[in-house]
Each structure stands twice: as C-alpha cells, then as structure tokens.
Scaffold this motif. Structure first.
Motif, PDB file in Angstrom:
ATOM      1  N   THR A  46     -41.311  19.376  -2.299  1.00 18.21           N
ATOM      2  CA  THR A  46     -41.714  20.730  -2.955  1.00 18.21           C
ATOM      3  C   THR A  46     -43.022  20.444  -3.690  1.00 18.21           C
ATOM      4  OG1 THR A  46     -39.567  21.577  -2.847  1.00 18.21           O
ATOM      5  CG2 THR A  46     -41.339  22.350  -4.557  1.00 18.21           C
ATOM      6  N   ASN A  50     -44.218  24.756  -7.369  1.00 21.42           N
ATOM      7  CA  ASN A  50     -42.974  25.592  -7.000  1.00 21.42           C
ATOM      8  C   ASN A  50     -41.697  25.005  -7.551  1.00 21.42           C
ATOM      9  OD1 ASN A  50     -44.541  27.229  -5.317  1.00 21.42           O
ATOM     10  ND2 ASN A  50     -44.593  25.866  -3.706  1.00 21.42           N
ATOM     11  N   ASP A  52     -39.946  25.949  -9.946  1.00 21.36           N
ATOM     12  CA  ASP A  52     -39.063  26.922 -10.425  1.00 21.36           C
ATOM     13  C   ASP A  52     -37.930  27.111  -9.318  1.00 21.36           C
ATOM     14  OD1 ASP A  52     -39.640  27.007 -13.133  1.00 21.36           O
ATOM     15  OD2 ASP A  52     -40.950  28.721 -13.209  1.00 21.36           O
ATOM     16  N   LYS A  53     -38.586  27.362  -7.896  1.00 20.85           N
ATOM     17  CA  LYS A  53     -37.764  27.721  -6.878  1.00 20.85           C
ATOM     18  C   LYS A  53     -36.637  26.706  -6.550  1.00 20.85           C
ATOM     19  CE  LYS A  53     -41.583  30.082  -4.259  1.00 20.85           C
ATOM     20  NZ  LYS A  53     -42.257  30.091  -3.178  1.00 20.85           N
ATOM     21  N   LYS A  55     -35.235  24.767  -9.015  1.00 19.56           N
ATOM     22  CA  LYS A  55     -34.478  25.091 -10.104  1.00 19.56           C
ATOM     23  C   LYS A  55     -33.278  26.128  -9.809  1.00 19.56           C
ATOM     24  CE  LYS A  55     -35.935  24.415 -14.437  1.00 19.56           C
ATOM     25  NZ  LYS A  55     -36.791  24.642 -15.504  1.00 19.56           N
ATOM     26  N   LYS A  56     -33.952  27.315  -9.373  1.00 21.30           N
ATOM     27  CA  LYS A  56     -33.140  28.328  -8.768  1.00 21.30           C
ATOM     28  C   LYS A  56     -32.124  27.995  -7.775  1.00 21.30           C
ATOM     29  CE  LYS A  56     -36.190  31.729 -10.239  1.00 21.30           C
ATOM     30  NZ  LYS A  56     -37.095  33.095 -10.014  1.00 21.30           N
ATOM     31  N   GLU A  57     -32.546  27.284  -6.825  1.00 23.65           N
ATOM     32  CA  GLU A  57     -31.647  26.734  -5.890  1.00 23.65           C
ATOM     33  C   GLU A  57     -30.598  26.011  -6.103  1.00 23.65           C
ATOM     34  OE1 GLU A  57     -32.143  25.436  -1.065  1.00 23.65           O
ATOM     35  OE2 GLU A  57     -33.784  25.658  -2.402  1.00 23.65           O
ATOM     36  N   PRO A  59     -29.530  24.863  -9.574  1.00 28.98           N
ATOM     37  CA  PRO A  59     -29.428  24.913 -10.906  1.00 28.98           C
ATOM     38  C   PRO A  59     -28.798  23.597 -11.687  1.00 28.98           C
ATOM     39  CG  PRO A  59     -28.202  26.675 -10.073  1.00 28.98           C
ATOM     40  CD  PRO A  59     -28.823  26.066  -9.050  1.00 28.98           C
ATOM     41  N   ASP A  68     -39.835  20.997 -18.360  1.00 28.33           N
ATOM     42  CA  ASP A  68     -40.357  20.969 -16.924  1.00 28.33           C
ATOM     43  C   ASP A  68     -41.210  19.462 -16.538  1.00 28.33           C
ATOM     44  OD1 ASP A  68     -38.836  23.229 -16.402  1.00 28.33           O
ATOM     45  OD2 ASP A  68     -40.570  24.444 -15.832  1.00 28.33           O
TER      46      ASP A  68
END
Length: 318
Positions: A46, A50, A52-53, A55-57, A59, A68
């Motif tokens: 990644t 990106n 944050d993407k 981290k959302k997938e 967590p 970060d």
C-alpha cells in the motif's frame, strides 16, 4: 505358539487401520473453506498516502496510542521491506499452506464440532518466536517471518529454537495455540501435571495432524525422537528414583518441560539429550491412558493428571 499369534496380530492391525480409515473418511466429508487475508501484502504494497484505508480494513492491528508516523516509517524502512521480500519469495503462493489449514480444521470440526472455522490472517511481525501463531476463536494470525527455514540469514537464534522455523511447523504451532485457547490447563504445579499438560497437547496433535511425524509434532529432529525412544526407560527410572513426579520444585520445569537445547539430568549425557523430555514422557503416558481407557477426547482434556497417570498403565519400552 508365536505362529498362532500372527493371525491375531494381523487382525488387530487391520481393525485398527479400518477404524482410522473410518475416521479419516468422515473427516474428508466435512466441508471447510478457510478464508486467508494477507495483511503482510496489503500493508507493504500500500502506498503510504493510503495508510488510512489499511487501518480501516484491519483496525485490530493499529492500537490507539501510536502515531501514523510509526506505521509510515515501517512501510518505508529498508530492513522491513527486505524482510517482506524474503517472505514473498517463500509465500507468494500461500495455497499449499491454505490446503493444509483446511485439512487441519476438518479434523478440528470432527473432534470439536462447535468450533468456528476461523479466518486466517498472515502478518510480518517482530520475530517473536513464542507467539508465531495466535489462535483466537474467529482468527488465526500467522507470523510468516518465523517460517523462512532454519538456515535463513535473518535468524540469529540458538539452534534449538530456529530448528522449528520451518514451514512444516505452521500446523503444529496452530494446534498448540488452539490447545492453549481451548483447554483449561491443570493449575497443579507438580512436575507430573506439567508433563501431562504437555502430553495432552501432543496427543491432540496425534488426532488433528495424523500424517505428521512425531518429530514434527514435538518440534524435534528425527535423531532427537530416536534418542527418546531408545532412552525412555532410563528417563522414567531417573524421574522415579529422584522422586520428581510429585515434586512442585519449579526448577524442574526449565530442566525437563520448557524448550531448551538439552534436558538437565546433571549427568555427562546431558549434551546428548533433547530438551523437553518430560513433555515427551507425558505424551507417552497420555497415549497409554487413551489406549487402556474408553474415554472421549474431551474427557481426556477434562481429566486431571493424577487420574490419567494412575489409569494409564504406563510402562516405558525397554
């Protein structure tokens, strides 16, 4: 007289094989599909912008408290990226491991029908050899950097530890983690209890990994298994003569139960021995108990060490 025994022995052999084949046929019919998510690939492939993407997938891999910048540095760090490259060389195709995981969890479903089929997530972690696999009901997390082969240039560990950094140790490690999550360990501090706890875990590998060798189940070399087989009566006699079985001296645990380069009899032969011989003897006791008692696997796991030992009719091979 011996000639009359041969047909009986053959009959018992084929009956045993038939029983085993019936179990394996039933296992084969159990539908299991393992979903694998390659977090290691997602993270290192990644682009940093990106993050944050990711981290959302995932967590649960990003605990609060870390900036970060920590993860961005890891993404770009040359050593981490080199490690990722090495993992990809070996595990770019994870399908063979996935097939073995599905075979394993078919056996798990046979013996523990209520067990959920977990999702498997592969990671690259901090080379924590005590937690190569983490089983947590709905998840199995596998740290692939710990299975690159014992001779890999990245491994600066003692031989007795890194000898199990092989791909064929993934399934035994999954079973070990499953056992620790599934079974309430006997809190008794006596050496016998520790031996039987190890024996139960290894017997579970007998059932869940029927095609694996005793060496792979134990994390031994073939030579170490051979040493134990040849010296079983000697080990047992030593434990009895030194009155160790019912001792709660905690110094006995690192001597005979914990992973170690060798077991500590405090004799000249020590350097010839593998570590964990107490666990190996516990395994033989549990095997003898299951051979001589009509009990289920769950009953075995629920039975205390003293009762298992007393009903095992265990006698070491001479």
């Amino acid at each position: 007289m011996k000639t009359y025994h041969i047909p009986l022995l053959l009959c018992l052999f084929f009956l045993s094989c038939d029983k085993k084949s019936k179990i394996e046929k039933a296992v084969e019919e159990i539908p299991v599909e393992i979903k694998v998510e390659r977090f290691d690939k997602v993270f290192f492939e990644t682009e940093p912008k990106n993050l944050d993407k990711v981290k959302k997938e995932f967590p649960f891999f990003f605990p609060p408290g870390n900036e970060d910048a920590v993860w961005l540095d890891k993404m770009k760090d040359p050593l981490w990226r080199e490690l990722y490259t090495e993992v990809q060389k070996k595990y770019s195709n994870f399908e063979p491991v996935k097939i073995k995981l599905e075979e394993l969890f078919k056996h798990v479903k046979y013996y523990f029908p209520e067990t959920k089929i977990p999702k498997v997530i592969t990671v690259i972690s901090e080379m924590d050899y005590n937690n190569k696999v983490i089983y947590a009901d709905s998840l199995v997390i596998i740290s692939l950097e710990m299975y690159l082969g014992k001779e890999h240039k990245f491994y600066q560990f003692p031989e007795y530890i890194k000898q199990n950094f092989e791909e064929n140790q993934i399934m035994p490690d999954v079973v070990s983690s499953f056992y620790k999550r599934k079974v309430v360990l006997d809190a008794d501090k006596k050496l016998l209890s520790k031996m039987i706890n190890s024996g139960k875990e290894l017997y579970l590998k007998d059932l869940l990994l029927p095609d694996y060798s005793d060496a792979d189940k134990m994390g031994y070399t073939n030579e170490q298994i051979e040493w134990c087989n040849e010296n079983e009566s000697y080990i047992w006699r030593y434990f009895i003569e030194k009155e160790m079985l019912y001792s709660d001296d905690q110094k006995l645990i690192p001597r005979f139960i914990s992973p170690a380069p060798f077991s500590k009899f405090y004799l000249e032969i020590d350097n010839e021995t593998p570590g964990q011989v107490g666990g190996w003897i516990g395994w033989q006791i549990v095997r003898s108990y299951m051979k001589n008692n009509e009990v289920s696997l769950q009953q075995l796991l629920d039975t205390n060490a003293k009762e298992i030992f007393e009903k095992s009719k265990y006698k070491p091979k001479k």
